[in-house]
Motif scaffolding. Structure first.
Motif, PDB file in Angstrom:
ATOM      1  N   VAL A 112      29.747  33.549  49.761  1.00  0.00           N
ATOM      2  CA  VAL A 112      30.928  33.689  50.729  1.00  0.00           C
ATOM      3  C   VAL A 112      32.210  33.579  49.627  1.00  0.00           C
ATOM      4  O   VAL A 112      33.108  34.258  49.432  1.00  0.00           O
ATOM      5  N   ARG A 115      32.484  36.341  47.077  1.00  0.00           N
ATOM      6  CA  ARG A 115      32.441  37.641  47.825  1.00  0.00           C
ATOM      7  C   ARG A 115      34.063  37.776  48.123  1.00  0.00           C
ATOM      8  O   ARG A 115      34.724  38.767  48.095  1.00  0.00           O
ATOM      9  N   ASP A 116      34.666  36.773  48.872  1.00  0.00           N
ATOM     10  CA  ASP A 116      36.031  36.547  49.413  1.00  0.00           C
ATOM     11  C   ASP A 116      37.005  35.900  48.297  1.00  0.00           C
ATOM     12  O   ASP A 116      38.210  35.928  48.856  1.00  0.00           O
ATOM     13  N   ASN A 117      36.419  35.513  47.140  1.00  0.00           N
ATOM     14  CA  ASN A 117      37.297  35.078  46.236  1.00  0.00           C
ATOM     15  C   ASN A 117      38.134  33.743  46.758  1.00  0.00           C
ATOM     16  O   ASN A 117      39.320  33.998  46.346  1.00  0.00           O
ATOM     17  N   ILE A 118      37.381  32.731  47.460  1.00  0.00           N
ATOM     18  CA  ILE A 118      37.928  31.616  47.923  1.00  0.00           C
ATOM     19  C   ILE A 118      37.895  30.680  46.915  1.00  0.00           C
ATOM     20  O   ILE A 118      36.906  30.428  46.164  1.00  0.00           O
ATOM     21  N   LYS A 123      39.220  25.386  52.315  1.00  0.00           N
ATOM     22  CA  LYS A 123      38.645  26.328  53.047  1.00  0.00           C
ATOM     23  C   LYS A 123      36.944  26.471  52.833  1.00  0.00           C
ATOM     24  O   LYS A 123      36.508  26.781  53.857  1.00  0.00           O
TER      25      LYS A 123
END
Length: 362
Positions: A112, A115-118, A123
């Motif tokens: 994740v 994928r979401d560039n966190i 977070k």
């Protein structure tokens, strides 16, 4: 990422309650469905409050051991990297989440994050916590906490577990709970192998004022079960709680003994035992999970009772048991008092583990 908000909405602090009473705030419909606590009676609100406080007290060590370590990562790492995930993995293993589940959770978090560039560790921590618990209710079949009483005749509850896990105390607490609810209780001291177990159970039965059936030392526990269940049928008891020997030195003997006891019970009362609870000491961690596997081989289990949760920082054992065995936790021991054995409530557990008495999170 609505889990923390959901828990805070369900279990508001006193200051939050006051503000809600002055001007009601609408709950975000995109988050988990939260009941409107304003519709609860004062008695119901008081029960929820006391239950929350019991979980907060009982899970204090687990909360500090788990959440404080997660928070410390955000002060050490400002950007997510491989070293961050290694430390995260160590925290989960130390919390007794279990190696397999830990690796699965870390892999999901990495996917994740990519994928979401966190990049923000905070977070990722929130994402990890939500992923840990989102699948709890979907693993295994039964999530009901309370004993499932049969419509007619005595309900038979078989208690298994190793010596020292808290079997005798748990039987006493369950007996008091259901006696207070108006049930007629009979205890069957089936651990005839250990004289001390019988004497301890007799002491508790006298204190709680419930009936108990005992046999001679080293007598056949199956014969005692036959006598106990026959008495329960004839004298119209509501609940029969049967203790068993807790030795694991010879697994084949254990399996044979429990199988024989179950056969005898079912001849006296069809489908008995109706419930079989395994008692697991939270302090034993992964050893407790291994014990559960042995007992699951020996007898069908309908639930787990986790004892001594207040004495450990390894709150993740609940997830490990559910993940590896698919057996629900039905009760949880949050202290030594008789009313500190609580029906397992996932939301209260999550609040105690993730938020607790940390005022910064309130």
């Amino acid at each position: 990422m609505g889990l923390f908000n959901y828990l805070k909405n369900k279990f508001p602090s006193n200051s939050e309650k006051d503000s809600k009473n002055k001007g009601k705030k609408e709950v975000n419909s995109s988050e988990k469905n939260v009941g409107d606590n304003s519709k609860l009676s004062l008695d119901d609100e008081e029960k929820i409050r006391k239950n929350k406080e019991a979980y907060v007290r009982g899970l204090q060590k687990s909360n500090r051991g788990f959440m404080n370590k997660l928070k410390s990562l955000t002060s050490v790492f400002h950007v997510v990297n491989d070293e961050y995930f290694e430390d995260l993995e160590e925290i989960l293993i130390e919390a007794d989440v279990g190696i397999n589940l830990t690796l699965e959770l870390i892999d999901k978090a990495k996917l994740v994050a990519k994928r979401d560039n966190i990049k923000d560790p905070k977070k990722i921590n929130e994402l990890l916590v939500e992923t840990m618990f989102e699948g709890y209710e979907s693993v295994g079949n039964n999530i009901k906490a309370d004993v499932r009483f049969v419509a007619e005749g005595p309900t038979v509850l078989l208690i298994v577990g190793v010596n020292g896990a808290g079997k005798t105390t748990t039987i006493a607490k369950l007996s008091k709970k259901y006696k207070d609810e108006g049930k007629k209780i009979l205890l069957v001291a089936g651990d005839t192998f250990r004289a001390g177990a019988v004497e301890q159970l007799k002491v508790w039965a006298d204190r709680i004022h419930v009936d108990i059936l005992t046999g001679k030392p080293d007598s056949d526990p199956s014969s005692l079960c036959y006598d106990g269940l026959t008495k329960a049928k004839n004298d119209k008891y509501d609940l029969v709680i049967v203790d068993t020997a807790g030795r694991l030195q010879n697994k084949s003997n254990l399996m044979a003994e429990l199988a024989k006891m179950r056969r005898v019970m079912s001849k006296v009362i069809p489908n008995a035992p109706h419930e079989t609870y395994l008692i697991v000491d939270a302090n034993t961690g992964q050893n407790g999970v291994n014990q559960a596997k042995v007992f699951k081989e020996a007898t069908p289990l309908t639930g787990i009772v986790i004892t001594k949760m207040d004495g450990t920082s390894k709150g993740g054992i609940i997830l490990a048991i559910r993940d590896q065995l698919g057996i629900p936790v039905r009760f949880i021991g949050l202290g030594e008092a008789m009313d500190d054995l609580k029906e397992f409530d996932l939301d209260s557990y999550l609040y105690g583990l993730l938020i607790g008495d940390n005022k910064d999170d309130e």
